[in-house]
Design a protein around this motif. Sequence first.
Motif, PDB file in Angstrom:
ATOM      1  N   ILE A 204       0.817  -1.049   0.154  1.00 30.71           N
ATOM      2  CA  ILE A 204      -0.056   0.074   0.131  1.00 30.71           C
ATOM      3  C   ILE A 204       0.978   1.034   0.063  1.00 30.71           C
ATOM      4  O   ILE A 204       1.962   1.195   0.709  1.00 30.71           O
ATOM      5  CB  ILE A 204      -0.763  -0.241   1.159  1.00 30.71           C
ATOM      6  CG1 ILE A 204      -0.148  -0.056   2.640  1.00 30.71           C
ATOM      7  CG2 ILE A 204      -1.975  -0.982   1.123  1.00 30.71           C
ATOM      8  CD1 ILE A 204      -1.217  -0.079   3.740  1.00 30.71           C
ATOM      9  N   THR A 205       0.464   2.228  -0.731  1.00 29.36           N
ATOM     10  CA  THR A 205       1.340   3.452  -0.700  1.00 29.36           C
ATOM     11  C   THR A 205       1.009   4.367   0.360  1.00 29.36           C
ATOM     12  O   THR A 205       1.860   5.481   0.714  1.00 29.36           O
ATOM     13  CB  THR A 205       0.895   4.335  -2.167  1.00 29.36           C
ATOM     14  OG1 THR A 205      -0.311   4.450  -2.272  1.00 29.36           O
ATOM     15  CG2 THR A 205       1.287   3.503  -3.111  1.00 29.36           C
ATOM     16  N   ALA A 206      -0.394   4.300   1.147  1.00 26.74           N
ATOM     17  CA  ALA A 206      -0.512   5.136   2.118  1.00 26.74           C
ATOM     18  C   ALA A 206      -1.830   4.398   2.837  1.00 26.74           C
ATOM     19  O   ALA A 206      -2.223   3.402   2.334  1.00 26.74           O
ATOM     20  CB  ALA A 206      -0.890   6.509   1.937  1.00 26.74           C
ATOM     21  N   GLY A 207      -1.984   4.900   4.071  1.00 26.00           N
ATOM     22  CA  GLY A 207      -3.174   4.448   4.707  1.00 26.00           C
ATOM     23  C   GLY A 207      -2.975   3.498   5.846  1.00 26.00           C
ATOM     24  O   GLY A 207      -3.555   2.394   5.814  1.00 26.00           O
ATOM     25  N   ASP A 208      -2.179   3.509   6.702  1.00 28.99           N
ATOM     26  CA  ASP A 208      -1.767   2.627   7.915  1.00 28.99           C
ATOM     27  C   ASP A 208      -3.124   2.461   8.558  1.00 28.99           C
ATOM     28  O   ASP A 208      -3.180   1.063   8.752  1.00 28.99           O
ATOM     29  CB  ASP A 208      -0.873   3.560   8.825  1.00 28.99           C
ATOM     30  CG  ASP A 208       0.458   3.479   8.216  1.00 28.99           C
ATOM     31  OD1 ASP A 208       0.697   3.051   7.063  1.00 28.99           O
ATOM     32  OD2 ASP A 208       1.481   3.513   9.047  1.00 28.99           O
TER      33      ASP A 208
END
Length: 325
Positions: A204-208
Motif C-alpha cells: 500500500i502506498t499510504a493508509g496505515d
Amino acid sequence: MNKGRRDNVPSITVHADLALERVLTLELVRVTERAAVSAARLSGRGNEKAADQAAVDAMRRELNKLPIDGTIVIGEGERDEAPMLFIGETVGNKHGPRVDIAVDPLEGTTLCAKNIPGAIATMAMAEGGTLLNAPDVYMEKIAIGPGYPIGLVDLDAPAEENIRRLAEAKGVQPSDITALILDRPRHADLIASVRKVGAAVRLITAGDVAGVIHTADPAEGVLAAAALRCIGGQMQCRLVLDTQEKRERAAKMGIKDPRKKYEIADMVQGDCLFAATGVTDGALLDGVRFRKNVIETETVVMRSVTGTVRWIRAEHRQREKFYLD
C-alpha cells in the motif's frame, strides 16, 4: 398549541458510563463526514496541502461544536509546526466529558490529491488521560486480527517467524498468508523476508489505519490501535526516536523509555470510539459522491466497550452544512 404537552415529555437521562457512546457516537460521524467532504472537493486536483487544510479546517470547526472538553493527543503535528489540531490543542465547547482525541483529518493526502483509492478522514476519542501522548514521529507496527493467542506475533521477531506462527495458528501454509506492508524503500528487506518464506505481499502506498483495520475485517499507531481495540486483534508498536532531538521531544511528553514496545492497551485504555469516512473509494469505505442534489458518504464507527461496529451510508441534502457554497 398545547404547551403543557411539551412540559410532560419525559427527559432523556444518559448514565455517566454511557455518555461517551450515547451522546458522542453520531457526533464523531458528523466530524469525519465534514472533513471527508471538504477534502473530496479537492480530490484529483494535485494539491495535497490544500486538500489536507480543507479537511483540517472542517474537522476543527466541527470538533469545537461538540459538548466535550477535549485535548488533541495525536494530531497534525506539534504546536510549532501545525497551526490547527496540533498536539495539546483543546477543542470542544467545554460543556461535557473530558476526552482525549486522536485525529488524521486526511489520511492519504497523496491518494486524495491524485484521486487514488484509499483516502479517509478518521479520528478516535477516549476518556481523558487514556490515549498515548506521543510526539509526531514514525512508528514501527505489526498487527493481526482477532482470535489468536496473545503474543503470537512480535515486533522484534524475524518476519519469517511471524509468518510461520500465524500460518500454524490459522491451520494453513505460509503461502496462504498475505502481509500488508507500506511500500517504502526502508521496508525492502522486510518485503524480501516475507516473500522468502512463501507468503504474499500486498503493498500500500499510504493508509496505515485502513490497512490495520483490514487485519480484523469480520494512525497511524494510536488511531489504528483504537480501531483494533474496538474490533479485536493484536498490535505492537515502537516509536522511531532515531535522533537526539526526537528523544528529547518524547521525554518532554513523558516517554521515559525510547525503545518501549507498546501493546494496544498501552496506547488506548478504557472506553474509546473510532470513526472513519471514505474520501476516495477504497477497499474499506466508498468515497464521497457529489450528486446533483445530494452528497453521499460512507462511514464506519466503532466502540470498544461493546465491540459495536456501525456502517453508515448517508445522503446529505443540505450542502450549506459543509460550508461548500
